[in-house]
Design a protein around this motif. Structure first.
Motif, PDB file in Angstrom:
ATOM      1  N   UNK B  35       0.841  -1.187   0.000  1.00 22.44           N
ATOM      2  CA  UNK B  35       0.000   0.000   0.000  1.00 22.44           C
ATOM      3  C   UNK B  35       0.881   1.244   0.000  1.00 22.44           C
ATOM      4  N   UNK B  37       0.504   5.307   1.376  1.00 22.20           N
ATOM      5  CA  UNK B  37      -0.322   6.167   2.214  1.00 22.20           C
ATOM      6  C   UNK B  37       0.030   7.615   1.945  1.00 22.20           C
ATOM      7  N   UNK B  40      -4.689  12.673   3.296  1.00 21.34           N
ATOM      8  CA  UNK B  40      -6.016  12.926   2.768  1.00 21.34           C
ATOM      9  C   UNK B  40      -6.551  11.853   1.849  1.00 21.34           C
ATOM     10  N   UNK B  41      -5.739  10.846   1.537  1.00 20.77           N
ATOM     11  CA  UNK B  41      -6.191   9.815   0.594  1.00 20.77           C
ATOM     12  C   UNK B  41      -6.202   8.425   1.215  1.00 20.77           C
ATOM     13  N   UNK B  42      -5.722   8.307   2.420  1.00 19.85           N
ATOM     14  CA  UNK B  42      -5.730   7.001   3.050  1.00 19.85           C
ATOM     15  C   UNK B  42      -4.737   6.044   2.412  1.00 19.85           C
ATOM     16  N   UNK B  43      -4.906   4.778   2.709  1.00 15.22           N
ATOM     17  CA  UNK B  43      -4.050   3.747   2.125  1.00 15.22           C
ATOM     18  C   UNK B  43      -4.678   3.230   0.839  1.00 15.22           C
ATOM     19  N   UNK B  45      -4.153   0.357  -2.316  1.00 11.16           N
ATOM     20  CA  UNK B  45      -3.496  -0.891  -2.660  1.00 11.16           C
ATOM     21  C   UNK B  45      -2.757  -0.762  -3.990  1.00 11.16           C
TER      22      UNK B  45
END
Lengths: 111, 114
Positions: B35, B37, B40-43, B45
Protein backbone atom coordinates in the motif's frame (compact mmCIF):
# COMPACT_ATOMS: atom_id res chain seq x y z
CA UNK A 1 -15.72 0.75 -6.39
CA UNK A 2 -16.01 0.59 -2.63
CA UNK A 3 -15.84 3.95 -0.86
CA UNK A 4 -14.94 3.98 2.83
CA UNK A 5 -15.47 7.17 4.80
CA UNK A 6 -14.51 8.06 8.35
CA UNK A 7 -15.99 11.01 10.17
CA UNK A 8 -14.75 13.05 11.94
CA UNK A 9 -11.27 13.41 10.50
CA UNK A 10 -10.00 14.59 13.89
CA UNK A 11 -11.31 14.38 17.42
CA UNK A 12 -10.02 15.79 20.69
CA UNK A 13 -11.45 14.66 24.03
CA UNK A 14 -10.50 14.97 27.70
CA UNK A 15 -9.15 11.92 29.45
CA UNK A 16 -11.80 9.60 30.82
CA UNK A 17 -14.45 10.31 28.22
CA UNK A 18 -16.19 7.59 26.27
CA UNK A 19 -16.10 8.18 22.53
CA UNK A 20 -17.34 6.76 19.25
CA UNK A 21 -15.54 6.71 15.92
CA UNK A 22 -17.54 6.17 12.75
CA UNK A 23 -16.87 4.27 9.53
CA UNK A 24 -19.23 4.05 6.58
CA UNK A 25 -18.94 2.04 3.38
CA UNK A 26 -20.91 2.10 0.15
CA UNK A 27 -20.97 -1.59 -0.82
CA UNK A 28 -22.49 -3.86 1.83
CA UNK A 29 -21.16 -7.05 0.20
CA UNK A 30 -18.25 -7.31 2.59
CA UNK A 31 -16.70 -10.36 4.27
CA UNK A 32 -15.56 -8.50 7.36
CA UNK A 33 -14.43 -5.13 8.63
CA UNK A 34 -11.24 -4.37 10.50
CA UNK A 35 -10.29 -1.50 12.75
CA UNK A 36 -6.64 -0.49 12.94
CA UNK A 37 -4.60 1.89 15.02
CA UNK A 38 -1.69 3.87 13.60
CA UNK A 39 0.76 5.77 15.78
CA UNK A 40 2.71 8.66 14.20
CA UNK A 41 5.49 7.37 11.95
CA UNK A 42 4.50 3.77 12.55
CA UNK A 43 2.72 0.97 10.77
CA UNK A 44 -0.82 -0.19 11.39
CA UNK A 45 -1.82 -2.44 14.25
CA UNK A 46 -5.00 -4.48 14.02
CA UNK A 47 -7.44 -3.80 16.87
CA UNK A 48 -10.58 -5.70 16.00
CA UNK A 49 -11.90 -7.77 13.13
CA UNK A 50 -15.66 -8.23 12.79
CA UNK A 51 -16.88 -11.00 10.54
CA UNK A 52 -19.86 -10.26 8.32
CA UNK A 53 -22.00 -12.65 10.40
CA UNK A 54 -21.21 -10.79 13.64
CA UNK A 55 -22.69 -7.56 14.93
CA UNK A 56 -20.14 -6.77 17.63
CA UNK A 57 -16.61 -7.55 18.70
CA UNK A 58 -14.96 -6.52 21.95
CA UNK A 59 -11.39 -6.25 23.15
CA UNK A 60 -10.76 -4.64 26.50
CA UNK A 61 -12.05 -1.05 26.41
CA UNK A 62 -12.78 -1.30 22.71
CA UNK A 63 -16.07 -2.38 21.18
CA UNK A 64 -16.72 -2.45 17.45
CA UNK A 65 -20.12 -2.87 15.87
CA UNK A 66 -21.09 -3.66 12.30
CA UNK A 67 -24.36 -2.95 10.50
CA UNK A 68 -23.97 -4.20 6.96
CA UNK A 69 -27.44 -3.18 5.83
CA UNK A 70 -26.78 0.47 6.62
CA UNK A 71 -23.13 0.35 5.59
CA UNK A 72 -21.83 1.47 8.96
CA UNK A 73 -19.42 0.45 11.68
CA UNK A 74 -18.57 2.16 14.94
CA UNK A 75 -15.60 1.84 17.26
CA UNK A 76 -16.45 2.64 20.86
CA UNK A 77 -13.59 3.49 23.23
CA UNK A 78 -14.46 3.50 26.90
CA UNK A 79 -12.71 5.61 29.52
CA UNK A 80 -10.24 7.11 27.07
CA UNK A 81 -6.58 7.50 28.08
CA UNK A 82 -3.76 9.65 26.66
CA UNK A 83 -2.19 6.45 25.34
CA UNK A 84 -5.21 6.03 23.07
CA UNK A 85 -4.06 9.05 21.05
CA UNK A 86 -3.46 7.80 17.52
CA UNK A 87 -5.11 7.59 14.13
CA UNK A 88 -7.82 4.97 13.81
CA UNK A 89 -8.58 3.45 10.43
CA UNK A 90 -11.23 1.04 9.25
CA UNK A 91 -10.80 -1.30 6.28
CA UNK A 92 -13.05 -3.63 4.31
CA UNK A 93 -12.07 -6.43 1.94
CA UNK A 94 -14.07 -7.05 -1.16
CA UNK A 95 -14.15 -9.54 -4.00
CA UNK A 96 -11.06 -9.57 -6.17
CA UNK A 97 -8.69 -9.59 -3.20
CA UNK A 98 -8.94 -5.85 -2.78
CA UNK A 99 -8.88 -4.07 0.56
CA UNK A 100 -10.20 -0.55 0.95
CA UNK A 101 -9.23 1.77 3.78
CA UNK A 102 -10.87 4.85 5.18
CA UNK A 103 -8.83 8.03 5.59
CA UNK A 104 -8.85 7.67 9.34
CA UNK A 105 -9.82 9.63 12.44
CA UNK A 106 -7.00 11.31 14.34
CA UNK A 107 -7.76 11.04 18.06
CA UNK A 108 -6.15 13.17 20.75
CA UNK A 109 -6.91 12.40 24.39
CA UNK A 110 -6.00 15.35 26.60
CA UNK A 111 -4.69 14.54 30.09
CA UNK B 1 8.63 -13.99 15.10
CA UNK B 2 9.86 -10.74 13.60
CA UNK B 3 6.48 -10.27 11.88
CA UNK B 4 6.57 -8.08 8.77
CA UNK B 5 9.85 -6.27 8.14
CA UNK B 6 10.56 -3.54 5.61
CA UNK B 7 13.79 -1.99 4.39
CA UNK B 8 14.87 0.72 4.03
CA UNK B 9 13.04 2.91 6.57
CA UNK B 10 13.72 6.05 4.60
CA UNK B 11 14.98 6.74 1.09
CA UNK B 12 15.59 9.80 -1.07
CA UNK B 13 15.65 9.32 -4.83
CA UNK B 14 16.12 11.58 -7.80
CA UNK B 15 13.57 11.54 -10.59
CA UNK B 16 14.30 8.66 -12.96
CA UNK B 17 16.22 6.54 -10.49
CA UNK B 18 15.15 3.00 -9.71
CA UNK B 19 14.99 1.16 -6.43
CA UNK B 20 13.50 -1.84 -4.69
CA UNK B 21 11.59 -1.69 -1.43
CA UNK B 22 12.04 -4.90 0.48
CA UNK B 23 9.35 -6.71 2.45
CA UNK B 24 9.63 -9.98 4.32
CA UNK B 25 7.42 -11.92 6.72
CA UNK B 26 8.16 -14.97 8.83
CA UNK B 27 4.60 -16.04 9.62
CA UNK B 28 4.11 -18.28 6.56
CA UNK B 29 1.35 -16.01 5.29
CA UNK B 30 0.06 -16.64 1.79
CA UNK B 31 -1.32 -13.16 1.21
CA UNK B 32 1.00 -10.17 0.90
CA UNK B 33 0.30 -6.69 -0.34
CA UNK B 34 1.78 -3.24 -0.84
CA UNK B 35 0.00 0.00 0.00
CA UNK B 36 0.93 3.62 -0.28
CA UNK B 37 -0.32 6.17 2.21
CA UNK B 38 -0.78 9.78 1.22
CA UNK B 39 -2.27 12.65 3.25
CA UNK B 40 -6.02 12.93 2.77
CA UNK B 41 -6.19 9.81 0.59
CA UNK B 42 -5.73 7.00 3.05
CA UNK B 43 -4.05 3.75 2.13
CA UNK B 44 -4.34 2.59 -1.44
CA UNK B 45 -3.50 -0.89 -2.66
CA UNK B 46 -0.67 -1.05 -5.22
CA UNK B 47 -0.10 -4.77 -5.82
CA UNK B 48 -0.87 -7.96 -3.99
CA UNK B 49 -0.04 -11.66 -4.04
CA UNK B 50 -2.01 -14.68 -2.86
CA UNK B 51 0.99 -17.00 -2.94
CA UNK B 52 4.42 -17.61 -4.40
CA UNK B 53 4.41 -17.04 -8.14
CA UNK B 54 1.05 -15.22 -8.13
CA UNK B 55 0.71 -11.44 -8.22
CA UNK B 56 -2.00 -9.04 -9.29
CA UNK B 57 -2.65 -5.33 -9.56
CA UNK B 58 -4.43 -3.26 -6.99
CA UNK B 59 -5.94 0.19 -7.20
CA UNK B 60 -2.80 2.18 -8.16
CA UNK B 61 -0.30 -0.16 -9.86
CA UNK B 62 1.21 2.17 -12.48
CA UNK B 63 4.93 2.76 -12.04
CA UNK B 64 5.42 -0.24 -9.77
CA UNK B 65 6.41 -3.86 -10.35
CA UNK B 66 6.31 -6.81 -7.98
CA UNK B 67 7.33 -10.44 -7.92
CA UNK B 68 6.81 -13.27 -5.42
CA UNK B 69 9.43 -15.96 -5.80
CA UNK B 70 9.12 -17.17 -2.20
CA UNK B 71 6.39 -17.17 0.43
CA UNK B 72 8.49 -14.93 2.67
CA UNK B 73 9.48 -12.08 0.36
CA UNK B 74 7.50 -9.57 -1.69
CA UNK B 75 9.70 -6.77 -3.09
CA UNK B 76 8.26 -3.66 -4.72
CA UNK B 77 10.22 -2.13 -7.58
CA UNK B 78 10.14 1.43 -8.83
CA UNK B 79 11.67 1.37 -12.31
CA UNK B 80 11.82 5.13 -12.89
CA UNK B 81 10.90 7.16 -9.85
CA UNK B 82 8.66 10.20 -10.20
CA UNK B 83 7.84 12.94 -7.64
CA UNK B 84 4.26 11.62 -7.56
CA UNK B 85 5.63 8.47 -5.96
CA UNK B 86 6.71 10.38 -2.87
CA UNK B 87 4.76 8.60 -0.17
CA UNK B 88 4.90 6.19 2.74
CA UNK B 89 4.82 2.58 1.62
CA UNK B 90 3.47 -0.22 3.76
CA UNK B 91 3.72 -3.94 3.24
CA UNK B 92 1.12 -6.21 4.81
CA UNK B 93 0.54 -9.93 5.10
CA UNK B 94 -2.16 -12.31 6.27
CA UNK B 95 -3.27 -15.89 6.05
CA UNK B 96 -5.48 -16.36 3.03
CA UNK B 97 -8.74 -17.86 4.20
CA UNK B 98 -11.60 -16.17 2.38
CA UNK B 99 -10.73 -12.76 3.81
CA UNK B 100 -11.31 -13.96 7.36
CA UNK B 101 -7.87 -13.16 8.70
CA UNK B 102 -6.21 -10.16 10.29
CA UNK B 103 -3.70 -8.18 8.27
CA UNK B 104 -0.27 -7.52 9.76
CA UNK B 105 1.61 -4.43 8.66
CA UNK B 106 5.27 -3.57 8.46
CA UNK B 107 6.67 -0.29 9.89
CA UNK B 108 6.72 1.43 6.51
CA UNK B 109 9.24 2.97 4.13
CA UNK B 110 9.22 6.74 3.66
CA UNK B 111 10.18 7.63 0.11
CA UNK B 112 11.01 11.12 -1.13
CA UNK B 113 11.49 11.61 -4.87
CA UNK B 114 13.12 14.89 -5.85
Amino acid sequence: KQEVTQIPAALSVPEGENLVLNCSFTDSAIYNLQWFRQDPGKGLTSLLLIQSSQREQTSGRLNASLDKSSGRSTLYIAASQPGDSATYLCAVPRGGNQFYFGTGTSLTVIP
Amino acid sequence: NAGVTQTPKFQVLKTGQSMTLQCAQDMNHEYMSWYRQDPGMGLRLIHYSVGAGITDQGEVPNGYNVSRSTTEDFPLRLLSAAPSQTSVYFCASSLWKNHQETQYFGPGTRLLVL
